[in-house]
Motif scaffolding. Sequence first.
Motif, PDB file in Angstrom:
ATOM      1  N   ILE A   1     -30.501  18.972   7.651  1.00  0.00           N
ATOM      2  CA  ILE A   1     -29.168  19.514   7.937  1.00  0.00           C
ATOM      3  C   ILE A   1     -28.576  20.168   6.702  1.00  0.00           C
ATOM      4  O   ILE A   1     -28.043  21.285   6.754  1.00  0.00           O
ATOM      5  CB  ILE A   1     -28.245  18.399   8.468  1.00  0.00           C
ATOM      6  CG1 ILE A   1     -28.734  17.921   9.845  1.00  0.00           C
ATOM      7  CG2 ILE A   1     -26.803  18.886   8.570  1.00  0.00           C
ATOM      8  CD1 ILE A   1     -28.047  16.664  10.334  1.00  0.00           C
ATOM      9  N   PHE A   2     -28.675  19.491   5.550  1.00  0.00           N
ATOM     10  CA  PHE A   2     -28.144  20.056   4.316  1.00  0.00           C
ATOM     11  C   PHE A   2     -28.872  21.346   3.931  1.00  0.00           C
ATOM     12  O   PHE A   2     -28.287  22.224   3.287  1.00  0.00           O
ATOM     13  CB  PHE A   2     -28.246  19.045   3.173  1.00  0.00           C
ATOM     14  CG  PHE A   2     -27.323  17.864   3.315  1.00  0.00           C
ATOM     15  CD1 PHE A   2     -26.220  17.907   4.148  1.00  0.00           C
ATOM     16  CD2 PHE A   2     -27.558  16.689   2.606  1.00  0.00           C
ATOM     17  CE1 PHE A   2     -25.367  16.825   4.277  1.00  0.00           C
ATOM     18  CE2 PHE A   2     -26.705  15.601   2.723  1.00  0.00           C
ATOM     19  CZ  PHE A   2     -25.610  15.667   3.564  1.00  0.00           C
TER      20      PHE A   2
ATOM     21  N   ARG B   1     -29.646  23.697   5.805  1.00  0.00           N
ATOM     22  CA  ARG B   1     -29.150  24.820   6.601  1.00  0.00           C
ATOM     23  C   ARG B   1     -27.733  25.228   6.211  1.00  0.00           C
ATOM     24  O   ARG B   1     -27.200  26.181   6.763  1.00  0.00           O
ATOM     25  CB  ARG B   1     -29.174  24.439   8.089  1.00  0.00           C
ATOM     26  CG  ARG B   1     -30.577  24.115   8.590  1.00  0.00           C
ATOM     27  CD  ARG B   1     -30.534  23.485   9.975  1.00  0.00           C
ATOM     28  NE  ARG B   1     -31.874  23.053  10.361  1.00  0.00           N
ATOM     29  CZ  ARG B   1     -32.147  21.917  10.993  1.00  0.00           C
ATOM     30  NH1 ARG B   1     -31.158  21.112  11.312  1.00  0.00           N
ATOM     31  NH2 ARG B   1     -33.382  21.611  11.309  1.00  0.00           N
ATOM     32  N   LEU B   2     -27.123  24.478   5.290  1.00  0.00           N
ATOM     33  CA  LEU B   2     -25.731  24.739   4.945  1.00  0.00           C
ATOM     34  C   LEU B   2     -25.625  25.634   3.725  1.00  0.00           C
ATOM     35  O   LEU B   2     -26.511  25.653   2.864  1.00  0.00           O
ATOM     36  CB  LEU B   2     -25.002  23.412   4.684  1.00  0.00           C
ATOM     37  CG  LEU B   2     -24.961  22.422   5.851  1.00  0.00           C
ATOM     38  CD1 LEU B   2     -24.248  21.149   5.428  1.00  0.00           C
ATOM     39  CD2 LEU B   2     -24.281  23.032   7.067  1.00  0.00           C
ATOM     40  N   THR B   3     -24.528  26.329   3.636  1.00  0.00           N
ATOM     41  CA  THR B   3     -24.268  27.185   2.479  1.00  0.00           C
ATOM     42  C   THR B   3     -23.835  26.335   1.290  1.00  0.00           C
ATOM     43  O   THR B   3     -23.464  25.157   1.434  1.00  0.00           O
ATOM     44  CB  THR B   3     -23.166  28.204   2.803  1.00  0.00           C
ATOM     45  OG1 THR B   3     -21.942  27.492   3.048  1.00  0.00           O
ATOM     46  CG2 THR B   3     -23.534  29.036   4.022  1.00  0.00           C
TER      47      THR B   3
ATOM     48  N   TRP C   1     -20.339  24.875   1.706  1.00  0.00           N
ATOM     49  CA  TRP C   1     -20.311  23.686   2.554  1.00  0.00           C
ATOM     50  C   TRP C   1     -20.839  22.463   1.797  1.00  0.00           C
ATOM     51  O   TRP C   1     -20.273  21.363   1.902  1.00  0.00           O
ATOM     52  CB  TRP C   1     -21.149  23.919   3.805  1.00  0.00           C
ATOM     53  CG  TRP C   1     -20.360  24.466   4.954  1.00  0.00           C
ATOM     54  CD1 TRP C   1     -20.250  25.763   5.357  1.00  0.00           C
ATOM     55  CD2 TRP C   1     -19.556  23.700   5.865  1.00  0.00           C
ATOM     56  NE1 TRP C   1     -19.434  25.871   6.447  1.00  0.00           N
ATOM     57  CE2 TRP C   1     -18.989  24.609   6.788  1.00  0.00           C
ATOM     58  CE3 TRP C   1     -19.251  22.348   5.982  1.00  0.00           C
ATOM     59  CZ2 TRP C   1     -18.144  24.209   7.807  1.00  0.00           C
ATOM     60  CZ3 TRP C   1     -18.409  21.937   7.015  1.00  0.00           C
ATOM     61  CH2 TRP C   1     -17.868  22.860   7.906  1.00  0.00           C
ATOM     62  N   LEU C   2     -21.914  22.642   1.062  1.00  0.00           N
ATOM     63  CA  LEU C   2     -22.513  21.520   0.334  1.00  0.00           C
ATOM     64  C   LEU C   2     -21.559  20.980  -0.728  1.00  0.00           C
ATOM     65  O   LEU C   2     -21.466  19.759  -0.932  1.00  0.00           O
ATOM     66  CB  LEU C   2     -23.829  21.952  -0.310  1.00  0.00           C
ATOM     67  CG  LEU C   2     -24.972  22.244   0.672  1.00  0.00           C
ATOM     68  CD1 LEU C   2     -26.147  22.879  -0.046  1.00  0.00           C
ATOM     69  CD2 LEU C   2     -25.415  20.959   1.381  1.00  0.00           C
TER      70      LEU C   2
ATOM     71  N   ILE D   1     -18.944  18.945   1.057  1.00  0.00           N
ATOM     72  CA  ILE D   1     -19.482  17.634   1.440  1.00  0.00           C
ATOM     73  C   ILE D   1     -19.546  16.714   0.225  1.00  0.00           C
ATOM     74  O   ILE D   1     -19.245  15.509   0.320  1.00  0.00           O
ATOM     75  CB  ILE D   1     -20.867  17.807   2.083  1.00  0.00           C
ATOM     76  CG1 ILE D   1     -20.725  18.497   3.443  1.00  0.00           C
ATOM     77  CG2 ILE D   1     -21.564  16.459   2.245  1.00  0.00           C
ATOM     78  CD1 ILE D   1     -22.047  18.856   4.085  1.00  0.00           C
TER      79      ILE D   1
ATOM     80  N   LYS E   1     -27.750  20.256  -2.435  1.00  0.00           N
ATOM     81  CA  LYS E   1     -28.335  19.512  -1.317  1.00  0.00           C
ATOM     82  C   LYS E   1     -28.875  18.171  -1.804  1.00  0.00           C
ATOM     83  O   LYS E   1     -28.563  17.112  -1.239  1.00  0.00           O
ATOM     84  CB  LYS E   1     -29.462  20.327  -0.685  1.00  0.00           C
ATOM     85  CG  LYS E   1     -30.244  19.589   0.399  1.00  0.00           C
ATOM     86  CD  LYS E   1     -31.441  20.394   0.868  1.00  0.00           C
ATOM     87  CE  LYS E   1     -32.480  20.514  -0.223  1.00  0.00           C
ATOM     88  NZ  LYS E   1     -33.670  21.267   0.229  1.00  0.00           N
TER      89      LYS E   1
ATOM     90  N   SER F   1     -31.874  17.162  14.564  1.00  0.00           N
ATOM     91  CA  SER F   1     -32.353  17.947  13.421  1.00  0.00           C
ATOM     92  C   SER F   1     -33.788  18.412  13.627  1.00  0.00           C
ATOM     93  O   SER F   1     -34.209  19.420  13.058  1.00  0.00           O
ATOM     94  CB  SER F   1     -32.261  17.118  12.136  1.00  0.00           C
ATOM     95  OG  SER F   1     -33.215  16.077  12.135  1.00  0.00           O
TER      96      SER F   1
ATOM     97  N   GLU G   1     -30.148  27.658  -3.154  1.00  0.00           N
ATOM     98  CA  GLU G   1     -30.496  26.244  -3.077  1.00  0.00           C
ATOM     99  C   GLU G   1     -31.988  26.081  -3.296  1.00  0.00           C
ATOM    100  O   GLU G   1     -32.779  26.005  -2.364  1.00  0.00           O
ATOM    101  CB  GLU G   1     -30.077  25.680  -1.712  1.00  0.00           C
ATOM    102  CG  GLU G   1     -28.588  25.665  -1.494  1.00  0.00           C
ATOM    103  CD  GLU G   1     -27.890  24.768  -2.497  1.00  0.00           C
ATOM    104  OE1 GLU G   1     -28.401  23.679  -2.805  1.00  0.00           O
ATOM    105  OE2 GLU G   1     -26.835  25.162  -2.999  1.00  0.00           O
TER     106      GLU G   1
END
Length: 745
Positions: free
Chosen positions: A74-75, A77-79, A82-83, A86, A196, A722, A734
Amino acid sequence: MDIKKTSIYLFSVIFALFCLFFTAASLLVPSFWHGSQAQFVLPNGKLNFSLGQALALLLFSSITVLFYLALYRIFSRLTAAWLKGIAAGLFSLLLLIESIVIILFRGMQPPEIDGGHIYLIALHMLKYGTLAGDLHYLQLYPNNLPITVARYLLYRFFAFGNPANYMLVDKIAATVFLDAGIFFSWLLVVKLSNHKSGNLLLVLTITCLPFFLYIPYFYTESLALMFPSLTAYVWYRYSRTKRPACLLLLGLLLALGCQIRENMVLFIPALLIYMLYVLRPKKVVIGLLIILAAFLPATFGAQAYYKHLGFQPDNSLKAPATHWVVLGLSRQGKYNTADTLLSLSKPTQQEKKQADIALIKKRIEKRGTSGLIKLWAVKAVRTFSVGSQSYTSYGNNPDHFSAAYRYVFGSQKQLLLFIIQFLHAAALFLLTLSALRFFRVKKYDINLLLQICLFGSFLFFIFLWEAEPRYSLLFTPFMLIGAVYGLEELHHLLDRKILIASDHKWSPVTIGRLVLAGYLLTSLVICAVLNQNNLTQAKAKYQDYAVNQVQHRGTRYGRVDARHNVEQTFITDKPFNRVAFKPVRYSGKANYRLSLLAQNGNSERTVFQRTFTSRKKAIHGSDAFLLKKYLPGGGRHYKMRISEVSGSPGSKLTLFVNGGGSMFEQQDMYPKGQFFQNGKAIKNTDLTFSASREFISPYMKHRVYYSLFLASALMVAVYTWSSLVPFERDSAEERPLNVRQRAVR
């Protein structure tokens, strides 16, 4: 093949085998649902474990590993934005957990051992401003001198002269140093890899509950937890900048860390070995000289400061290094009074060492090869496979016995211990996989440095030194960073090499994942059904304590006979209907009377009275009495009196008390009451006794029980989701682990 690479291949295999053993052993701990403290070797010498519990731990730890893998996907796939958001949320959650622990256990008092002794000496320093005097504990164990001075300085400068602030200062200081360690661990992983991986580390840290449950106990780990991560990060900065100032800072940090917690010294040989792999010999020598240029002055300066404070070492008391080797060869390889008394009985360091060496040889010969292997296995399991890291052993002196205390430290902590254990098993499994990293990347990166340090800790405590579960706490940050590397390896083994071949939604790979999810969900249902009756329906007796003075150190005892009686005053903040005391022995035949008196100023009124005989059956080693009705709490004062009514000549009852006569500084473990022998108050002494509300109920409510399984089912669902969503490779922002790492030459 390159000899360096060959040696690391061999090391990685051995490291993986050690971690695999710890992982397997972590699933075989004795049953949490019976007894209090996990002991791996019973008096009969047999390993004791529950097969059902081992399977349950395996189930929940497997789900945890898959959940971590799902978060990895999941991490991925995030920008970056977003990371980072989080990460901020996870740090906020960390602070929230720490705040809850501080609030719930803000009044936790120092225990009767270790942290309790340095607490008393810190108070002595505040009163007299010096370390001079009969400080027996520090003379025997001068390694505790730095943490004692640190506690004194914290009280002096941050308690604002108010003793009521001491416990809060302890807990805030422990939190600050813990947070510093967590931050530098996270920063190191982010710099080496990406946000991530940093977020995955924070998730693993949040699930490492002993970090937070040790906050109420102020001792060496409280301040030392910052140093492993910080020293590793400073080395990383040196590897990037090659600035001598980084090495000077590293030497200073190592000196401070070794002062607070001596086994921090294990980082030094680990760093030396690692430097031999990544630096030319000339730079290794220069680097060590620069580190020593800061390490030695800081160390000698600390010793000079202790002398300035008045500490004068007494070699007739100081335990030599061989003393800890002797302890490491004792039963279960842990501290015991007999070996300590042996060291104290010898007047000089030479005689102490000679006695220790003779005992070491005797124990090695007596145990033989098989006995030593068994001892080493027990020490390994006790030190590295116990997920709780024995936090409960140091939380037995609260100022208030709340429901939270009961479920975290007290008689109903089994569920929390179970959760901690399967989370620990999952982290150990991932740490095992981290050993595969070198086979894939073939680079000498920070992961190797951390593994060497961890392996040195394994060898030191298993084969040489005295060992306790708490000792593994210092390098737990390295274990969690290694677990992140292990999660990366698991991802490469599964998604990158095997399962990414087909992108079809209903490929055999996808179907296999769904079958695995279905199997885990079915196992959860079976586990829930099989254990429902024992944990949610079967009733047992529990105690909601108002007072529970369990300690009984020292050489004094209470005596009850025809000419002696004992009394103990106490205060209760809530109602109680049960009282108990702990007898040492009954001699002869006699009838005794236990009386409870309610005190109001100078007046006393008898509110309970019971006659018992020397044949009374003890419950868990204590004589317990159930009252016909509840006596009120609300801060009321009571007195317990035990006297003899009639008996044969020479009959007597001897009672455990916590009082003077021990070899170390004596702490008053129950300052709200006073012990009397024949009406005379005995200073800093209390009867070993309890006052509680006895209730009968199942271990837990249905909703709590099913919430555990529901949370695990949701973790399986996250893993399944996932797996179904197409995987996207890491973006350029990343990068995978080690992309930024380069060999230092």
